[in-house]
Design a protein around this motif. Structure first.
Motif, PDB file in Angstrom:
ATOM      1  N   GLU A 120       0.804  -1.229   0.000  1.00 51.36           N
ATOM      2  CA  GLU A 120       0.000   0.000   0.000  1.00 51.36           C
ATOM      3  C   GLU A 120       0.839   1.283   0.000  1.00 51.36           C
ATOM      4  OE1 GLU A 120      -2.636  -0.120   3.336  1.00 51.36           O
ATOM      5  OE2 GLU A 120      -1.033  -0.082   4.813  1.00 51.36           O
ATOM      6  N   GLU A 121       2.036   1.197   0.543  1.00 52.72           N
ATOM      7  CA  GLU A 121       2.888   2.391   0.558  1.00 52.72           C
ATOM      8  C   GLU A 121       3.521   2.661  -0.807  1.00 52.72           C
ATOM      9  OE1 GLU A 121       3.381   4.405   3.083  1.00 52.72           O
ATOM     10  OE2 GLU A 121       2.386   3.252   4.668  1.00 52.72           O
ATOM     11  N   GLU A 122       3.422   1.692  -1.693  1.00 56.57           N
ATOM     12  CA  GLU A 122       4.200   1.759  -2.937  1.00 56.57           C
ATOM     13  C   GLU A 122       3.345   1.875  -4.186  1.00 56.57           C
ATOM     14  OE1 GLU A 122       6.687  -1.634  -3.259  1.00 56.57           O
ATOM     15  OE2 GLU A 122       8.006  -1.015  -1.642  1.00 56.57           O
ATOM     16  N   VAL A 123       2.025   1.879  -4.028  1.00 56.59           N
ATOM     17  CA  VAL A 123       1.166   1.834  -5.209  1.00 56.59           C
ATOM     18  C   VAL A 123       0.915   3.236  -5.772  1.00 56.59           C
ATOM     19  CG1 VAL A 123      -1.200   1.354  -5.969  1.00 56.59           C
ATOM     20  CG2 VAL A 123       0.030  -0.307  -4.578  1.00 56.59           C
ATOM     21  N   TYR A 124       1.053   3.355  -7.086  1.00 58.89           N
ATOM     22  CA  TYR A 124       0.631   4.587  -7.764  1.00 58.89           C
ATOM     23  C   TYR A 124      -0.861   4.483  -8.056  1.00 58.89           C
ATOM     24  CZ  TYR A 124       5.335   6.338  -8.803  1.00 58.89           C
ATOM     25  OH  TYR A 124       6.607   6.853  -8.719  1.00 58.89           O
ATOM     26  N   TRP A 125      -1.575   5.553  -7.753  1.00 55.41           N
ATOM     27  CA  TRP A 125      -3.030   5.545  -7.932  1.00 55.41           C
ATOM     28  C   TRP A 125      -3.468   6.465  -9.060  1.00 55.41           C
ATOM     29  CZ3 TRP A 125      -5.888   1.902  -5.900  1.00 55.41           C
ATOM     30  CH2 TRP A 125      -5.465   1.278  -4.711  1.00 55.41           C
ATOM     31  N   VAL A 126      -4.294   5.918  -9.942  1.00 57.59           N
ATOM     32  CA  VAL A 126      -4.927   6.720 -10.985  1.00 57.59           C
ATOM     33  C   VAL A 126      -6.295   7.133 -10.453  1.00 57.59           C
ATOM     34  CG1 VAL A 126      -5.802   6.739 -13.345  1.00 57.59           C
ATOM     35  CG2 VAL A 126      -3.768   5.387 -12.776  1.00 57.59           C
ATOM     36  N   THR A 127      -6.519   8.442 -10.416  1.00 62.49           N
ATOM     37  CA  THR A 127      -7.771   8.925  -9.819  1.00 62.49           C
ATOM     38  C   THR A 127      -8.650   9.673 -10.814  1.00 62.49           C
ATOM     39  OG1 THR A 127      -6.655  10.953  -9.145  1.00 62.49           O
ATOM     40  CG2 THR A 127      -6.732   9.159  -7.528  1.00 62.49           C
TER      41      THR A 127
ATOM     42  N   TYR B 197       6.178   3.029  -5.978  1.00 63.36           N
ATOM     43  CA  TYR B 197       6.536   4.365  -5.509  1.00 63.36           C
ATOM     44  C   TYR B 197       7.634   4.235  -4.458  1.00 63.36           C
ATOM     45  CZ  TYR B 197       5.999   9.054  -3.588  1.00 63.36           C
ATOM     46  OH  TYR B 197       6.232  10.340  -3.158  1.00 63.36           O
TER      47      TYR B 197
ATOM     48  N   VAL C 127      -2.259  10.098 -12.763  1.00 65.15           N
ATOM     49  CA  VAL C 127      -1.779   9.508 -11.510  1.00 65.15           C
ATOM     50  C   VAL C 127      -1.547  10.658 -10.545  1.00 65.15           C
ATOM     51  CG1 VAL C 127       0.054   8.182 -10.418  1.00 65.15           C
ATOM     52  CG2 VAL C 127      -0.639   7.659 -12.763  1.00 65.15           C
ATOM     53  N   THR C 128      -2.210  10.588  -9.413  1.00 60.31           N
ATOM     54  CA  THR C 128      -2.121  11.711  -8.469  1.00 60.31           C
ATOM     55  C   THR C 128      -1.507  11.330  -7.134  1.00 60.31           C
ATOM     56  OG1 THR C 128      -4.341  11.232  -7.666  1.00 60.31           O
ATOM     57  CG2 THR C 128      -4.147  12.863  -9.454  1.00 60.31           C
ATOM     58  N   HIS C 129      -1.465  10.006  -6.849  1.00 59.36           N
ATOM     59  CA  HIS C 129      -0.959   9.586  -5.545  1.00 59.36           C
ATOM     60  C   HIS C 129       0.084   8.471  -5.676  1.00 59.36           C
ATOM     61  CE1 HIS C 129      -4.540  11.748  -4.283  1.00 59.36           C
ATOM     62  NE2 HIS C 129      -4.101  11.718  -3.032  1.00 59.36           N
ATOM     63  N   GLY C 130       1.099   8.539  -4.830  1.00 58.56           N
ATOM     64  CA  GLY C 130       2.067   7.465  -4.685  1.00 58.56           C
ATOM     65  C   GLY C 130       1.938   6.945  -3.267  1.00 58.56           C
ATOM     66  N   GLY C 131       1.483   5.701  -3.129  1.00 59.76           N
ATOM     67  CA  GLY C 131       1.177   5.199  -1.786  1.00 59.76           C
ATOM     68  C   GLY C 131       0.056   6.042  -1.198  1.00 59.76           C
ATOM     69  N   MET C 132       0.239   6.479   0.049  1.00 63.27           N
ATOM     70  CA  MET C 132      -0.800   7.289   0.700  1.00 63.27           C
ATOM     71  C   MET C 132      -0.621   8.778   0.400  1.00 63.27           C
ATOM     72  SD  MET C 132      -2.118   4.731   2.133  1.00 63.27           S
ATOM     73  CE  MET C 132      -2.110   3.388   3.334  1.00 63.27           C
ATOM     74  N   LYS C 133       0.491   9.123  -0.247  1.00 64.43           N
ATOM     75  CA  LYS C 133       0.863  10.535  -0.415  1.00 64.43           C
ATOM     76  C   LYS C 133       0.392  11.115  -1.742  1.00 64.43           C
ATOM     77  CE  LYS C 133       4.902  12.238  -0.150  1.00 64.43           C
ATOM     78  NZ  LYS C 133       6.372  12.315  -0.287  1.00 64.43           N
TER      79      LYS C 133
ATOM     80  N   LEU D 116       1.094  13.256  -4.901  1.00 63.19           N
ATOM     81  CA  LEU D 116       2.334  13.616  -5.593  1.00 63.19           C
ATOM     82  C   LEU D 116       2.449  15.143  -5.728  1.00 63.19           C
ATOM     83  CD1 LEU D 116       2.191  10.987  -8.501  1.00 63.19           C
ATOM     84  CD2 LEU D 116       3.527  10.838  -6.394  1.00 63.19           C
TER      85      LEU D 116
ATOM     86  N   LEU E 295       1.010  13.063 -12.767  1.00 62.69           N
ATOM     87  CA  LEU E 295       1.687  12.352 -13.847  1.00 62.69           C
ATOM     88  C   LEU E 295       0.640  11.751 -14.783  1.00 62.69           C
ATOM     89  CD1 LEU E 295       4.315  10.496 -11.610  1.00 62.69           C
ATOM     90  CD2 LEU E 295       4.677  12.595 -12.927  1.00 62.69           C
TER      91      LEU E 295
END
Lengths: 472, 472
Positions: free
Chosen positions: A85-92, A140, B91-97, B99, B103
């Protein structure tokens, strides 16, 4: 420009420099941890993948799953998602719109693939399934990134996923996976230690994890491949069931195993030297370069012969080129060294007269006269095979010399930090293992074998010989 | 299960059904517009890519750029970003953070590649650059998605990017790109029309766009490839400059061209029939299947001979398999048809006695007796070549029959909606062109050639013959 940094003294600088000078990748891409594969690097990557695919295709099917994973699927397997979970890139967002559901860029594809397995598998006759794919994945990374070694885009992730009726079959598949990877590393002349990772370092969601570690020139180990027994954990989570021959419905057992860009990193790091790349013949983009030594007299004859040799070698299956650029020989030799072309052939007017050519090996710089009347193809084939054997022996010897038994806990740090993998005896206790790591600030790579005697830390009965090292 | 939908009457249903039945892709992946390549589909994809790479590698270098593009780079070229802003996944988030900078997942890679070109290019001796990569790209499609045709993850985007000293060289490269694609489509027996796209339909940021369109069985055209002259627009935006031989610093000129999953879609859609796939031999995963006809007597001899034929063909370079499953011949024939294997060989005890085998072609279902004493390899090679010629002729004839000259504006809709591409005369005016599209609710594909006479819409002097069609 030349390569900066000494392979042994300043490995990190040397590695960075060789990637740049030999034009393997360009790490100036404007996102941290993401790089461009340049033409020469891409070719090495292609030939490495070709060897891997040849091994995999014997009893795996190649497939290709989507890049994105719905949040609900990724989150299904609790331990697994916790690990990533700390390493995943999220597309929002899609265009200007916020998506209804966040989509993860795959950090690995269990949660993309296993929902489909639950659709594919109905009966025992659907099993076993053995598939693999080579894809880009994203992590990430918050640690210091390093090209090909610690990256945010893993561009070359070859991940295999298998499903079996029984736990025993899955365990056997783990061994088969290990055997495939051993064959690949042997082809690439990369030495390895196979470790049964300690429980706190196994793949999130796995029963157990075997990992391949190799040793970099700076004494740090690099994990270059992993093979996991997943038990039936994911099958339960993703509701994968099959009807057995007896009519019962059961959860199958799974394995997964993967390799990454790090295979190419270690290939370059382990064999290279101060002059540049040294490539195992099977994955060298060019295997033989012919350098015609041209003087005013007899230039035409030399070029004619050089081309003839080129054609013979090409027909013989070699990747061969002629360097007939209008440059002095010194510059051509420099490029030959930098590019790690296994064999250089020099041929000049005097050689022609004597009906010979000079073969120089990149790995040893030894020269050999070779009659032009002999069977050139078979001569060079045997030369390439000697090169591979030599690279392998040299690399294995280096690693073996740096695997050192340690019998007293106060020597661990000194010996390991001196560039070695330490072999120590361990009781097998979780707390004791963590204590060893904490005290030394090093990593336990895992179990290499059984042990008798005392645990190096708690003095209880030792169960395992384990490796301890500084890791990448 | 069998294929549902008639190729001509209900093309859309047929296409969906054949992808499923022949196990090309699985479109049940839990994200709209994203599918899984199944083993058989993946093999077809692999062989198509192999042919394309063979053509590209002659004078392009293969490279690999990162998946993600910083927002600032994507936004630099105004017209370009405008063309894609509705379609970009962010892509707006890396893990819980969150960016620091959003991207974009590449919708295409101009804005990933050209910042690097500005680092790579210093002097005219660095030019031309000709690179290509095969990557996954993403488009947030809001229209109805359709496997391989309108997708959100383009899994197989082969994009080329070239840089040249002069505009003329870039224009020439556009022609070279067109020539490469023509060769590929010929290999795949896919007929095409090449159109100079109207100004309102060119690639965002390009000077002009040539596009390859092919005709689906339902009379709708499918864009299967594009070649763009980018002029110096991107060079100016990304500050790409080179020092010319005369010491001047100038912006170079660029082209880009690409193919996608749609090549494979049209391959399947154009040649397939009610019984399944019909594959051009070069990209068929299996080219020849041998079906031993087994009775109690003489089974061993038949199997022995079948294996012998298999070995001969394998040595001859064919992808060949024996179907010796314990099933009735009817089921084996059914699978042979469904999988589009170009050639079937039947051999039974009676054939053996008569020293012959029966060859059946998948494209025509014609049977031929073939002596076992003849040169099987050369016989089958010539058979495969006939199959390719036949597929090509059949497909080209179908398309040619459906390209119809239209001389009156009130006939356009009727003729085109009847499954044809209309050829009409046009004055070349932007407003007039848009009016034609609006009135008919069809798309102008672009210019096919010069024209004399009157514009079909405004009756002014016609400049071009253009195609108008219903498009995917």
């Amino acid at each position: 420009m030349t390569i900066t940094g000494d392979v042994m003294e300043d490995f990190s600088q040397w590695f960075h420099s060789i990637l740049e000078e030999a034009k393997i990748i360009d790490s100036r891409y404007p996102i941290k941890g993401m790089s461009v594969w340049l033409p020469k690097g891409f070719k090495i990557r292609k030939y490495v993948l070709r060897e891997l695919e040849r091994l995999m295709d014997k009893d795996h099917d190649e497939v290709l799953f989507p890049l994105l994973i719905p949040e609900t699927e990724l989150a299904k397997e609790g331990i697994h998602v916790k690990g990533f979970e700390e390493e995943v890139y999220w597309v929002t967002h899609g265009g200007m719109k916020e998506l209804n559901e966040k989509l993860a860029i795959r950090p690995t594809s269990e949660t993309a693939i296993y929902p489909m397995f639950s659709l594919w598998i109905r009966s025992h006759i659907d099993l076993p399934i053995k598939v693999y794919q080579t894809v880009n994945t994203m992590r990430y990374e918050t640690k210091h990134t390093r090209p090909l070694i610690r990256v945010r885009e893993i561009t070359t992730f070859t991940e295999s996923h298998t499903v079996h009726e029984t736990y025993e079959q899955a365990s056997q598949q783990v061994q088969d996976g290990i055997a495939i990877y051993k064959r690949l590393f042997d082809i690439l002349a990369i030495p390895y230690l196979v470790h049964d990772r300690p429980s706190w370092d196994k793949f999130p969601g796995a029963e157990y994890t075997f990992a391949f570690d190799t040793l970099m020139r700076d004494g740090k180990t690099l994990q270059v491949g992993t093979v996991h027994n997943l038990g039936d954990t994911f099958a339960k989570t993703f509701d994968i069931k099959y009807e057995a021959a007896d009519g019962d419905h059961r959860h199958p057992y799974q394995t997964c195993y993967g390799l990454s860009d790090r295979v190419i990193a270690s290939l370059i790091a382990i064999h290279g030297d101060e002059k540049g790349l040294v490539l195992p013949p099977l994955v060298a983009p060019t295997q033989v370069t012919i350098i015609p030594i041209i003087f005013k007299d007899g230039a035409e004859d030399v070029l004619y012969k050089a081309n003839e040799i080129k054609d013979i070698l090409k027909d013989g299956g070699f990747r061969v080129s002629i360097d007939n650029r209008d440059l002095r020989a010194g510059k051509k030799y420099y490029d030959w060294e930098l590019n790690g072309i296994p064999i250089r052939i020099d041929i000049g007017p005097r050689d022609l007269k004597n009906n010979k050519m000079i073969i120089t090996r990149r790995d040893t710089f030894t020269k050999e006269e070779c009659s032009l009347s002999e069977d050139i193809v078979s001569n060079l084939n045997s030369c390439l095979s000697k090169i591979n054997t030599n690279l392998k022996e040299k690399a294995w010897n280096f690693m073996r010399e740096h695997v050192v038994e340690i019998d007293s806990s106060d020597k661990i740090e000194e010996i390991v930090l001196n560039g070695n993998v330490g072999l120590i005896k361990w009781c097998g206790g979780y707390d004791c293992g963590k204590e060893i790591e904490d005290k030394t600030n090093l990593d336990i790579l895992g179990v290499q074998g059984e042990a008798k005697g005392e645990c190096i830390n708690c003095n209880k009965n030792a169960k395992h010989t384990i490796s301890i090292a500084k890791t990448y």
